[in-house]
Scaffold this motif. Structure first.
Motif, PDB file in Angstrom:
ATOM      1  N   SER A 105      18.719  16.203 -69.754  1.00 48.62           N
ATOM      2  CA  SER A 105      19.971  16.927 -70.007  1.00 48.62           C
ATOM      3  C   SER A 105      20.556  17.533 -68.739  1.00 48.62           C
ATOM      4  O   SER A 105      21.771  17.647 -68.604  1.00 48.62           O
ATOM      5  CB  SER A 105      19.743  18.013 -71.047  1.00 48.62           C
ATOM      6  OG  SER A 105      19.350  17.433 -72.267  1.00 48.62           O
ATOM      7  N   MET A 106      19.656  17.921 -67.848  1.00 42.37           N
ATOM      8  CA  MET A 106      20.123  18.517 -66.590  1.00 42.37           C
ATOM      9  C   MET A 106      20.583  17.442 -65.602  1.00 42.37           C
ATOM     10  O   MET A 106      21.572  17.616 -64.896  1.00 42.37           O
ATOM     11  CB  MET A 106      19.002  19.332 -65.943  1.00 42.37           C
ATOM     12  CG  MET A 106      18.429  20.425 -66.825  1.00 42.37           C
ATOM     13  SD  MET A 106      19.651  21.688 -67.320  1.00 42.37           S
ATOM     14  CE  MET A 106      18.678  22.619 -68.496  1.00 42.37           C
ATOM     15  N   ASN A 183      16.828  21.798 -77.988  1.00 45.87           N
ATOM     16  CA  ASN A 183      18.209  21.390 -77.777  1.00 45.87           C
ATOM     17  C   ASN A 183      19.099  22.605 -77.492  1.00 45.87           C
ATOM     18  O   ASN A 183      20.015  22.538 -76.678  1.00 45.87           O
ATOM     19  CB  ASN A 183      18.721  20.638 -78.999  1.00 45.87           C
ATOM     20  CG  ASN A 183      19.920  19.805 -78.658  1.00 45.87           C
ATOM     21  OD1 ASN A 183      19.868  19.006 -77.739  1.00 45.87           O
ATOM     22  ND2 ASN A 183      21.021  20.019 -79.357  1.00 45.87           N
ATOM     23  N   GLY A 184      18.820  23.701 -78.166  1.00 43.15           N
ATOM     24  CA  GLY A 184      19.548  24.942 -77.901  1.00 43.15           C
ATOM     25  C   GLY A 184      19.365  25.380 -76.458  1.00 43.15           C
ATOM     26  O   GLY A 184      20.311  25.819 -75.801  1.00 43.15           O
ATOM     27  N   TYR A 185      18.156  25.235 -75.987  1.00 43.90           N
ATOM     28  CA  TYR A 185      17.874  25.600 -74.591  1.00 43.90           C
ATOM     29  C   TYR A 185      18.715  24.765 -73.629  1.00 43.90           C
ATOM     30  O   TYR A 185      19.357  25.309 -72.726  1.00 43.90           O
ATOM     31  CB  TYR A 185      16.384  25.390 -74.306  1.00 43.90           C
ATOM     32  CG  TYR A 185      15.994  25.679 -72.876  1.00 43.90           C
ATOM     33  CD1 TYR A 185      15.706  26.968 -72.464  1.00 43.90           C
ATOM     34  CD2 TYR A 185      15.911  24.648 -71.941  1.00 43.90           C
ATOM     35  CE1 TYR A 185      15.350  27.233 -71.156  1.00 43.90           C
ATOM     36  CE2 TYR A 185      15.547  24.909 -70.625  1.00 43.90           C
ATOM     37  CZ  TYR A 185      15.271  26.199 -70.246  1.00 43.90           C
ATOM     38  OH  TYR A 185      14.929  26.462 -68.947  1.00 43.90           O
ATOM     39  N   THR A 186      18.731  23.464 -73.853  1.00 45.13           N
ATOM     40  CA  THR A 186      19.507  22.599 -72.947  1.00 45.13           C
ATOM     41  C   THR A 186      20.997  22.916 -73.034  1.00 45.13           C
ATOM     42  O   THR A 186      21.682  22.993 -72.014  1.00 45.13           O
ATOM     43  CB  THR A 186      19.305  21.111 -73.286  1.00 45.13           C
ATOM     44  OG1 THR A 186      19.739  20.873 -74.625  1.00 45.13           O
ATOM     45  CG2 THR A 186      17.872  20.708 -73.145  1.00 45.13           C
ATOM     46  N   LEU A 192      24.522  26.496 -66.643  1.00 49.06           N
ATOM     47  CA  LEU A 192      23.974  27.486 -65.716  1.00 49.06           C
ATOM     48  C   LEU A 192      23.063  26.875 -64.664  1.00 49.06           C
ATOM     49  O   LEU A 192      23.073  27.269 -63.496  1.00 49.06           O
ATOM     50  CB  LEU A 192      23.173  28.538 -66.501  1.00 49.06           C
ATOM     51  CG  LEU A 192      23.729  29.950 -66.453  1.00 49.06           C
ATOM     52  CD1 LEU A 192      24.847  30.067 -67.479  1.00 49.06           C
ATOM     53  CD2 LEU A 192      22.637  30.958 -66.724  1.00 49.06           C
ATOM     54  N   HIS A 193      22.266  25.916 -65.107  1.00 52.02           N
ATOM     55  CA  HIS A 193      21.195  25.415 -64.249  1.00 52.02           C
ATOM     56  C   HIS A 193      21.662  24.443 -63.180  1.00 52.02           C
ATOM     57  O   HIS A 193      20.921  24.086 -62.289  1.00 52.02           O
ATOM     58  CB  HIS A 193      20.122  24.737 -65.111  1.00 52.02           C
ATOM     59  CG  HIS A 193      19.113  25.692 -65.624  1.00 52.02           C
ATOM     60  ND1 HIS A 193      19.277  27.050 -65.535  1.00 52.02           N
ATOM     61  CD2 HIS A 193      17.923  25.505 -66.241  1.00 52.02           C
ATOM     62  CE1 HIS A 193      18.237  27.636 -66.081  1.00 52.02           C
ATOM     63  NE2 HIS A 193      17.395  26.730 -66.511  1.00 52.02           N
ATOM     64  N   VAL A 196      21.211  25.504 -59.625  1.00 48.51           N
ATOM     65  CA  VAL A 196      19.881  26.016 -59.285  1.00 48.51           C
ATOM     66  C   VAL A 196      18.966  24.890 -58.830  1.00 48.51           C
ATOM     67  O   VAL A 196      19.110  23.747 -59.264  1.00 48.51           O
ATOM     68  CB  VAL A 196      19.317  26.749 -60.529  1.00 48.51           C
ATOM     69  CG1 VAL A 196      17.835  26.545 -60.690  1.00 48.51           C
ATOM     70  CG2 VAL A 196      19.672  28.219 -60.470  1.00 48.51           C
ATOM     71  N   GLU A 197      18.039  25.190 -57.959  1.00 42.43           N
ATOM     72  CA  GLU A 197      17.173  24.128 -57.439  1.00 42.43           C
ATOM     73  C   GLU A 197      16.221  23.582 -58.499  1.00 42.43           C
ATOM     74  O   GLU A 197      15.818  24.264 -59.418  1.00 42.43           O
ATOM     75  CB  GLU A 197      16.393  24.634 -56.220  1.00 42.43           C
ATOM     76  CG  GLU A 197      15.600  25.891 -56.484  1.00 42.43           C
ATOM     77  CD  GLU A 197      14.774  26.311 -55.276  1.00 42.43           C
ATOM     78  OE1 GLU A 197      14.607  25.474 -54.368  1.00 42.43           O
ATOM     79  OE2 GLU A 197      14.287  27.449 -55.253  1.00 42.43           O
ATOM     80  N   ARG A 198      15.896  22.334 -58.308  1.00 43.02           N
ATOM     81  CA  ARG A 198      15.192  21.552 -59.305  1.00 43.02           C
ATOM     82  C   ARG A 198      13.843  22.155 -59.740  1.00 43.02           C
ATOM     83  O   ARG A 198      13.521  22.204 -60.918  1.00 43.02           O
ATOM     84  CB  ARG A 198      14.954  20.156 -58.723  1.00 43.02           C
ATOM     85  CG  ARG A 198      14.770  19.103 -59.764  1.00 43.02           C
ATOM     86  CD  ARG A 198      14.488  17.761 -59.126  1.00 43.02           C
ATOM     87  NE  ARG A 198      14.018  16.857 -60.136  1.00 43.02           N
ATOM     88  CZ  ARG A 198      14.805  16.287 -61.032  1.00 43.02           C
ATOM     89  NH1 ARG A 198      16.099  16.518 -61.015  1.00 43.02           N
ATOM     90  NH2 ARG A 198      14.311  15.475 -61.945  1.00 43.02           N
ATOM     91  N   GLU A 199      13.089  22.608 -58.749  1.00 46.39           N
ATOM     92  CA  GLU A 199      11.737  23.092 -59.035  1.00 46.39           C
ATOM     93  C   GLU A 199      11.768  24.373 -59.862  1.00 46.39           C
ATOM     94  O   GLU A 199      10.999  24.535 -60.812  1.00 46.39           O
ATOM     95  CB  GLU A 199      10.983  23.322 -57.717  1.00 46.39           C
ATOM     96  CG  GLU A 199       9.491  23.560 -57.888  1.00 46.39           C
ATOM     97  CD  GLU A 199       8.830  22.528 -58.812  1.00 46.39           C
ATOM     98  OE1 GLU A 199       7.981  22.963 -59.627  1.00 46.39           O
ATOM     99  OE2 GLU A 199       9.157  21.329 -58.753  1.00 46.39           O
TER     100      GLU A 199
END
Lengths: 218, 218
Positions: A105-106, A183-186, A192-193, A196-199
């Motif tokens: 998703s990201m 799914n809610g999290y994604t 937002l993410h 932000v860096e991948r790690e």
DNA sequence: ACAGTTTTCTTAACAGTGTTAACTAATTAT
DNA sequence: ATAATTAGTTAACACTGTTAAGAAAACTGT
């Protein structure tokens, strides 16, 4: 009456259809599905907008095609993780699959949006009965995910304090609950993410999955 | 130069602004925000579309107004549940608030869509710093929800096996995780649950909240 | 009361969107 | 070669958000 179409024409027709999809996909991946327009596609493939309507009934059907492509890619990713983690514990496997879910998703926000915002109802329908319009590879990932959750929930049900007698957890329901939460999290964090860096992102997702499986409170 | 506007005109200007919002809200609640158009609003209020642009910079600003209305309503609902359940246990209170959250999304699907799909970034911004463009009532519900989760998580952290020493759970993060999960539930089921009877829906939501708090596996 | 300023609202247009009816040109089948 | 089918275009319809320019009304200062 005859078949009406020669072999050579069938080929070029398929080619044009492919070029439409290709152009749509290009526009879609760089601007999001809301910025895909029939005229823009027509410009790219050097045809008039009307021509597209000879290969797709309307824009919805064309977007559906893009959905299929993205959903197939998604499912192949999940499926691969499943088979790569077969010798791990069930919980590790589930965790890995959920993380792959989040990472997809990201990494593919456009696909994610199309799949889980615009065509979420089709995904849900997919989960209830296997669609004959798709080949197995294109939805197997979701099934394997469900299967993994179910197995794990059922296992815990057996091992736990056996006093309760009948199973008080519907494993299918539990699997769907887990899915909705992830799914809610994604959905929440994909805008937002991105910056932000991948790690960092991965660790954040890991903590989420961990808390989800163990419960927020316990 | 002078103030330029008489008292009577200010009144009618406010009235027109209100009638625009009213018309937009009517269209929005019956057709969803995607079917709200400047011309349709203009037709309803018996003015030309251009007039609307003297009260709102553009459509986005008008939709933002609808968002504020819906979000305020949402927050008042959550807030009310919080104060009604003050004498209950923390867990009961949290459960009640999450259920209210879910029920709002089912009862007001249009508002839910606008708040948690279109303006989700504004909600997230809201949670980080209290916006001065809104009065407290319009975002307090979310804060109370966060507060309730944090208190509960912190409490469990204390009561639990104290062997771990430092707190390994970030309570704010835990609260946000819980929120994303619940929001995922509403997103997933609000197209599905519409056809289903209210009581069944509530029980389904209750099982979800319960599993979420206790963990899917434990 | 009159002239000038400001505010309010409309007309008309621009640049887009999806979609379709009607027509032409090319290819294929008999 | 003639008829039938297909491929593709032109031009338009009915929408969308938005804006520049102008008219009409209301208010302001003298």
């Amino acid at each position: 009456m005859g078949t009406g179409t020669s072999t050579r024409n069938l080929q070029t027709k398929e080619q044009i259809r492919a070029s439409i999809i290709d152009a749509a996909l290009k526009l879609f991946l760089s601007n999001g599905y809301e910025h895909v327009s029939m005229r823009k596609i027509a410009d790219v493939i050097q045809y008039t907008p009307t021509t597209i309507y000879h290969h797709f009934q309307n824009k919805e059907e064309l977007l559906q095609e893009l959905f299929h492509i993205g959903f197939a890619k998604f499912n192949r990713t999940i499926r691969a993780v499943f088979y790569e983690s077969l010798e791990q514990t069930g919980e590790q496997r589930l965790s890995a699959m959920l993380l792959a879910y989040i990472e997809f998703s990201m990494d593919e926000p456009q696909h994610h949006q199309l799949i889980f915002h615009k065509f979420i109802d089709r995904v849900l329908a997919c989960m209830q009965t296997a669609p004959e319009s798709m080949d197995k590879e294109s939805y197997e990932g979701m099934f394997l995910l469900m299967q993994t959750v179910k197995a794990l929930v059922a296992e815990r049900e057996r091992d736990g304090d056996g006093g309760d007698g009948e199973s008080l957890t519907d494993v299918t329901e539990a699997a769907i609950f887990l899915w909705t939460a992830v799914n809610g999290y994604t959905n929440m964090f994909f805008p937002l993410h991105r910056s932000v860096e991948r790690e960092w992102r991965r660790q954040h997702a890991e903590r989420f999955v961990d808390q989800l499986l163990r419960g927020v409170l316990y």
